[in-house]
Each structure stands twice: as structure tokens, then as C-alpha cells.
Design a protein around this motif. Sequence first.
Motif, short mmCIF file in Angstrom:
data_model
loop_
_atom_site.label_atom_id
_atom_site.label_comp_id
_atom_site.label_asym_id
_atom_site.label_seq_id
_atom_site.Cartn_x
_atom_site.Cartn_y
_atom_site.Cartn_z
N CYS A 125 0.83 -1.20 0.00
CA CYS A 125 0.00 0.00 0.00
C CYS A 125 0.87 1.26 0.00
N ARG A 126 0.74 2.06 -1.04
CA ARG A 126 1.52 3.29 -1.14
C ARG A 126 1.08 4.34 -0.12
N LEU A 127 -0.17 4.24 0.32
CA LEU A 127 -0.70 5.22 1.26
C LEU A 127 -0.24 4.94 2.69
N TYR A 128 -0.44 3.71 3.16
CA TYR A 128 -0.17 3.37 4.56
C TYR A 128 1.15 2.66 4.79
N ASN A 129 1.70 2.03 3.78
CA ASN A 129 2.90 1.25 4.02
C ASN A 129 3.78 1.18 2.77
N PRO A 130 4.28 2.31 2.32
CA PRO A 130 5.13 2.27 1.13
C PRO A 130 6.39 1.45 1.39
N ASP A 131 6.73 0.59 0.46
CA ASP A 131 7.92 -0.27 0.52
C ASP A 131 7.94 -1.16 1.77
#
Length: 156
Positions: A125-131
Motif C-alpha cells: 500500500c503506497r498510502l499506509y505502508n510504502p515499501d
Amino acid sequence: MDTKDLLTIGEVAHRSGFPQSALRYYEREGLLRTTRTSGGQRRYERSVLRRLAFIRAARTIGVGLDEVRAGLDQLPDGRTPTKSDWSRLSKSWRGRLDEQIQALVALRDGLDSCIGCGCLSLQRCRLYNPDDRVSDLGPGARLLPPMLRRTPADGV
């Protein structure tokens, strides 16, 4: 005490709505007191029904058994809780309940936006957990508010 004031475990289960296994568990946990007949059968004072109603009300609003026990332990000689006891104890739980409500609102609002993106992957998730950076914080749902990360071992 007159023996007609003593109830069997079956009578207490029927009157309270708690299963017999819960009554035995609450007894082991020190939340209920019983006497025994000469044959070893449990007998409860009729006042245990009010104590069980207190436990059910506290558990319904999310109070853990440790907090329930602490509240009941404040009563002199294991006395049955009164309306004023409930009022006093429920006020002491209010701050924690308000915190829990705020955490649930934040969770609800966050889920609305997350589900809206369509990815449904907390690892990517790029919003809550990028990489997948959150994995560095340890196991479990680290993005949940702390109030919602409690486990059964925490008395929930």
C-alpha cells in the motif's frame, strides 16, 4: 443464611444467562464465591446474580476481566455491587472507553480511504505502508491505534 437462599450452579446459570463453565471460571478467577455441600456441590448466595449482572455490564462495554476484578476487589468483604458502585467504577473506565472510541473512529475512517483505492494490500500500500516499511516495527498490525492492538493476554 437459610438454605433456600442458596442456588445451585444450574439455577445460577439459568437465571444469569452465563454458562456453567463461565461460572466455574469466574470462581477460579476470584470473581465469585461459592460454598460447598457435604457432597462437594457448589452453592451460590442469591446475591451472586447481581454480581454477575455487574460483570456482564462491564464486559459488554469492553472492560477487561482484570479491571472488573479490580473494581469488585474495592468492595468491602466481597459485597454485592450497588448502583453507586457501578456509577463510581464506570466513571473510572470512561477515559479508556473514550480512547477506544476514538481509535475505532480512526480505524473506520482509515478503512474507508484504504478500501477505496482498491489495492487491499498492506504490504504494498503506497498510502499506509510504502515499501513495506512497517515490517521494521515488528509483528502485528502496527498501523492500528494502540488501543486496538490489544490482545487477549491484555485482559480483553
